[in-house]
Motif scaffolding. Structure first.
Motif, short mmCIF file in Angstrom:
data_model
loop_
_atom_site.label_atom_id
_atom_site.label_comp_id
_atom_site.label_asym_id
_atom_site.label_seq_id
_atom_site.Cartn_x
_atom_site.Cartn_y
_atom_site.Cartn_z
N ALA A 38 -9.52 -53.71 24.10
CA ALA A 38 -10.65 -53.93 23.20
C ALA A 38 -11.37 -52.62 22.92
O ALA A 38 -11.53 -51.78 23.82
CB ALA A 38 -11.62 -54.93 23.80
N PRO A 39 -11.84 -52.41 21.69
CA PRO A 39 -12.48 -51.14 21.35
C PRO A 39 -13.76 -50.87 22.12
O PRO A 39 -14.08 -49.71 22.40
CB PRO A 39 -12.76 -51.28 19.85
N HIS A 40 -14.49 -51.92 22.50
CA HIS A 40 -15.78 -51.72 23.17
C HIS A 40 -15.65 -51.53 24.68
O HIS A 40 -16.62 -51.14 25.33
CB HIS A 40 -16.69 -52.91 22.88
N GLU A 41 -14.46 -51.80 25.23
CA GLU A 41 -14.29 -51.73 26.67
C GLU A 41 -13.23 -50.72 27.09
O GLU A 41 -13.35 -50.09 28.14
CB GLU A 41 -13.89 -53.11 27.22
N ASP A 42 -12.17 -50.59 26.32
CA ASP A 42 -10.99 -49.87 26.78
C ASP A 42 -10.75 -48.52 26.10
O ASP A 42 -9.95 -47.72 26.59
CB ASP A 42 -9.74 -50.75 26.59
N ASN A 95 -12.33 -44.83 24.61
CA ASN A 95 -13.47 -43.95 24.88
C ASN A 95 -14.05 -43.39 23.58
O ASN A 95 -13.59 -43.70 22.48
CB ASN A 95 -13.09 -42.85 25.86
N GLY A 96 -15.03 -42.52 23.73
CA GLY A 96 -15.69 -41.96 22.57
C GLY A 96 -14.82 -41.01 21.77
O GLY A 96 -15.14 -40.70 20.62
N GLU A 148 -11.86 -41.85 21.03
CA GLU A 148 -11.00 -42.82 20.35
C GLU A 148 -9.62 -42.96 20.99
O GLU A 148 -8.69 -43.50 20.38
CB GLU A 148 -10.89 -42.51 18.85
N TYR A 205 -8.77 -45.21 27.13
CA TYR A 205 -9.34 -44.45 28.24
C TYR A 205 -8.50 -44.61 29.49
O TYR A 205 -7.92 -45.67 29.74
CB TYR A 205 -10.77 -44.93 28.49
N LEU A 210 -5.67 -48.28 18.48
CA LEU A 210 -6.49 -49.48 18.44
C LEU A 210 -5.71 -50.59 17.73
O LEU A 210 -5.20 -50.39 16.63
CB LEU A 210 -7.81 -49.21 17.72
#
Length: 292
Positions: free
Chosen positions: A196-200, A202-203, A205, A208, A246
């Motif tokens: 998921a973009p909000h959890e997995d 990082n900034g 992109e 992580y 993503l």
């Protein structure tokens, strides 16, 4: 703590390493804990952040913003992580404990750096985390799969460390790791996960590095919850071989499992669903955690 704050830094006289006796200590609260003591996922993020700041210090930078010779943005991508429980282990950590991070950073190649972080709770060592990164940039803007190695344009304060270093992990050439032999690989179970973009991510992109550990835990929970519902990590090696975009799902495959002397061990591979490329391999040793 600022990356270049030499008040907390002890520089070794041989210029091959930088050392911090206590790198940005933490007072433990709910964000740092899980149901089985100190959260391993939080610990990886905390150690990764300190590794990143140490890299900035090694390059004489206040902020960890790395660039190549053409001005391209570089990122320290994780190549390998080794988590080892010490003493009473991660499950001994509780609310209000003070965590200290004794960090030693070495340069082990043109683009690779290695840190060894000893984590103590209330003055007693409970874990050692070793991390290896290599600087990369996206050869194709916006495409994580295009990440390729590069050198930081700014000079580094560290000379390559002397002595032999094991070669990077190769998925098709290793022999035996953590009691598992490559020739005995099986496909015992699998699980497809959708990062998921909000959890997995990082900034920067990227998927992580700590998300790989989270996927391992989610898969283990599905595979083992009926017979052994709760574990704490005794030892875990994660080797990072690639990244994902993503929307790209990840297939997690259980390739081997062993139980010996109270230790539950497993070997897991992670592959991109889109092209079946292997992006990670992990060898984990866990012990049972007793609910209080």
């Amino acid at each position: 703590m600022v990356a270049s704050d030499d008040a907390e830094l002890t520089r070794a006289p041989d210029t091959h390493r930088l050392e911090w006796p206590s790198f940005d200590p933490v007072r433990v609260g709910m964000p740092e804990l899980c149901r089985a003591g100190l959260s391993e996922n939080w610990l990886l993020k905390a150690c990764g952040h300190r590794h990143w700041l140490a890299l900035a210090a090694a390059h004489g930078m206040v902020r960890p913003e790395f660039h190549g010779s053409l001005g391209e943005r570089l990122y320290p991508a994780f190549v390998a992580v080794d988590v080892k429980g010490l003493g009473a282990g991660l499950d001994s950590v509780g609310e209000h404990d003070r965590l200290d991070f004794a960090l030693c950073l070495e340069r082990v190649g043109r683009t690779r750096f290695h840190s060894r972080i000893t984590v103590s709770a209330q003055g007693v060592a409970i874990a050692q985390v070793e991390m290896t990164t290599a600087f990369v940039h996206r050869a194709v803007p916006g495409m994580n799969r295009s990440a390729t190695r590069a050198m930081v344009a700014r000079p580094c304060r560290l000379l390559p460390a002397p002595g032999h270093r094991p070669p990077p992990f190769r998925p098709d050439t290793w022999d035996t790791i953590a009691g598992f032999a490559r020739r005995e690989r099986a496909e015992l179970a699998d699980l497809v996960l959708d990062p998921a973009p909000h959890e997995d991510f990082n900034g920067a992109e990227f998927l992580y590095f700590s998300a790989f550990q989270a996927m391992l835990d989610r898969a283990e929970w599905q595979w083992c919850r009926q017979t052994a519902p709760l574990f704490v990590t005794h030892r875990r090696h994660i080797f990072y071989l690639g990244n994902a975009e993503l929307g790209d799902k990840v297939k997690v495959t259980l390739c081997g499992i062993r139980k010996h002397a109270g230790i539950h061990s497993h070997w897991v591979e992670m592959r991109r669903n889109s092209d079946n490329a292997m992006i990670g391999v992990a060898f984990t040793q866990r012990k049972h955690f007793t609910l209080s």
